[in-house]
Design a protein around this motif. Structure first.
Motif, PDB file in Angstrom:
ATOM      1  N   UNK A  95       0.784  -1.230   0.000  1.00 42.22           N
ATOM      2  CA  UNK A  95       0.000   0.000   0.000  1.00 42.22           C
ATOM      3  C   UNK A  95       0.815   1.279   0.000  1.00 42.22           C
ATOM      4  N   UNK A  96       2.149   1.169  -0.063  1.00 42.71           N
ATOM      5  CA  UNK A  96       2.978   2.378  -0.088  1.00 42.71           C
ATOM      6  C   UNK A  96       3.560   2.561  -1.489  1.00 42.71           C
ATOM      7  N   UNK A  97       3.378   3.739  -2.035  1.00 44.47           N
ATOM      8  CA  UNK A  97       3.926   4.028  -3.351  1.00 44.47           C
ATOM      9  C   UNK A  97       5.280   4.701  -3.159  1.00 44.47           C
ATOM     10  N   UNK A  98       6.319   4.126  -3.762  1.00 43.12           N
ATOM     11  CA  UNK A  98       7.624   4.762  -3.675  1.00 43.12           C
ATOM     12  C   UNK A  98       7.647   5.881  -4.729  1.00 43.12           C
ATOM     13  N   UNK A  99       7.712   7.109  -4.240  1.00 41.20           N
ATOM     14  CA  UNK A  99       7.598   8.254  -5.139  1.00 41.20           C
ATOM     15  C   UNK A  99       8.970   8.692  -5.640  1.00 41.20           C
ATOM     16  N   UNK A 100       8.978   9.214  -6.842  1.00 35.72           N
ATOM     17  CA  UNK A 100      10.196   9.779  -7.395  1.00 35.72           C
ATOM     18  C   UNK A 100      10.594  11.001  -6.558  1.00 35.72           C
ATOM     19  N   UNK A 101      11.872  11.095  -6.208  1.00 35.24           N
ATOM     20  CA  UNK A 101      12.326  12.145  -5.291  1.00 35.24           C
ATOM     21  C   UNK A 101      12.073  13.545  -5.836  1.00 35.24           C
ATOM     22  N   UNK A 104       8.385  14.334  -5.820  1.00 39.39           N
ATOM     23  CA  UNK A 104       7.980  14.527  -4.429  1.00 39.39           C
ATOM     24  C   UNK A 104       8.419  15.915  -3.951  1.00 39.39           C
ATOM     25  N   UNK A 120      14.825  13.961   3.682  1.00 35.25           N
ATOM     26  CA  UNK A 120      14.912  13.391   2.329  1.00 35.25           C
ATOM     27  C   UNK A 120      16.352  13.102   1.940  1.00 35.25           C
ATOM     28  N   UNK A 162      -3.254   8.006  -1.710  1.00 32.79           N
ATOM     29  CA  UNK A 162      -2.302   6.912  -1.512  1.00 32.79           C
ATOM     30  C   UNK A 162      -1.229   7.317  -0.509  1.00 32.79           C
ATOM     31  N   UNK A 163      -0.668   6.329   0.187  1.00 26.33           N
ATOM     32  CA  UNK A 163       0.478   6.613   1.060  1.00 26.33           C
ATOM     33  C   UNK A 163       1.715   6.591   0.180  1.00 26.33           C
ATOM     34  N   UNK A 164       2.455   7.681   0.204  1.00 26.78           N
ATOM     35  CA  UNK A 164       3.642   7.780  -0.644  1.00 26.78           C
ATOM     36  C   UNK A 164       4.890   7.935   0.214  1.00 26.78           C
ATOM     37  N   UNK A 165       6.005   7.511  -0.341  1.00 25.38           N
ATOM     38  CA  UNK A 165       7.267   7.623   0.386  1.00 25.38           C
ATOM     39  C   UNK A 165       8.366   7.820  -0.654  1.00 25.38           C
ATOM     40  N   UNK A 166       9.117   8.941  -0.568  1.00 24.18           N
ATOM     41  CA  UNK A 166      10.177   9.122  -1.566  1.00 24.18           C
ATOM     42  C   UNK A 166      11.291   8.111  -1.337  1.00 24.18           C
ATOM     43  N   UNK A 204      10.333   9.514   5.223  1.00 27.35           N
ATOM     44  CA  UNK A 204       8.949   9.955   5.381  1.00 27.35           C
ATOM     45  C   UNK A 204       7.899   9.082   4.733  1.00 27.35           C
ATOM     46  N   UNK A 205       6.736   9.109   5.363  1.00 25.39           N
ATOM     47  CA  UNK A 205       5.514   8.686   4.702  1.00 25.39           C
ATOM     48  C   UNK A 205       4.716   9.946   4.460  1.00 25.39           C
ATOM     49  N   UNK A 206       3.960   9.939   3.396  1.00 26.22           N
ATOM     50  CA  UNK A 206       3.105  11.077   3.165  1.00 26.22           C
ATOM     51  C   UNK A 206       1.733  10.621   2.707  1.00 26.22           C
ATOM     52  N   UNK A 217      -1.929  12.427   1.385  1.00 27.18           N
ATOM     53  CA  UNK A 217      -2.673  13.647   1.038  1.00 27.18           C
ATOM     54  C   UNK A 217      -4.038  13.259   0.504  1.00 27.18           C
TER      55      UNK A 217
END
Lengths: 64, 141
Positions: A19-25, A28, A50, B35-39, B44-46, B48
């Motif tokens: 359930x966690x999306x790894x976001x592009x830095x 983000x 970060x 969605x829960x996002x994390x760079x 961090x978790x984020x 929104x």
């Protein structure tokens, strides 16, 4: 360069949390800058977290 | 109610997300985030979210959670009631907002004291499910 490669390999095979999306830095960082533009104190704190475990070439700046 | 921590952050907010969406089901005009996002390589978790009903009830949420200190870096839950707003806020790094508090806006203006300072009604650290219960009660009226 080598460290950055290791990080990328780790992120490909590392344990992914459900359930966690790894976001592009960069993406983000852009979102955060947009949302908290006036709040330098918070942006500094986010920037610190970060960059803590990121290789130097992947550092992001939120307070430029 | 299980307190939020870095191990259950994503499951709690996933459940929060499902319950919030089901409350607004069939009555949603605007929907953003969720969605829960994390760079990558970060601590961090984020989460929104913005959801607006067809009858203009609006909820706006932004949460940052620091996995390392196992605490929030920032949270704000805005609940809009027409031109009034309740804002549940916590920002531990901020010199004035470090304690969890609630701000009240009436007719788009923040309630202030005679020195023109906005009221900070000090509160406990709100659990997302407590916010959800509040939204639920309001929507049922």
């Amino acid at each position: 360069m080598f460290r950055s490669l290791i990080f990328r390999i780790k992120s490909l095979f590392g344990k992914k949390e459900e359930g966690v999306i790894i976001a592009d830095r960069k993406e983000f960082a852009r979102e955060v800058k947009e949302e908290f533009g006036g709040n330098t104190e918070l942006l500094r704190a986010i920037e610190k977290g970060m960059n803590k475990y990121a290789p130097k070439e992947e550092y992001v700046s939120l307070t430029d | 109610m299980e307190p939020v921590c870095s191990h259950n952050f994503s499951s709690i907010f996933r459940s929060f997300e499902n319950r919030l969406n089901s409350l607004f089901q069939g009555n949603t005009k605007v929907l953003e985030g969720g969605a829960v996002r994390s760079p990558s390589n970060s601590i961090y978790y984020r989460y929104r979210k913005r959801i607006v009903s067809k009858s203009d009830t609006e909820i706006e949420i932004s949460v940052f959670y620091d996995k390392e200190t196992d605490d929030y870096l920032y949270y704000t839950y805005n609940i809009f009631f027409n031109n009034n707003k309740l804002m549940f806020h916590c920002e531990p790094t901020h010199k004035e907002h470090f304690q969890p508090h609630i701000n009240v806006y009436v007719d788009d203006k923040e309630l202030k004291n005679s020195s023109d300072e906005g009221f900070h009604i000090l509160s406990h650290k709100y659990h997302p499910f407590e916010i959800l219960d509040m939204i639920e009660r309001y929507l049922r009226r």
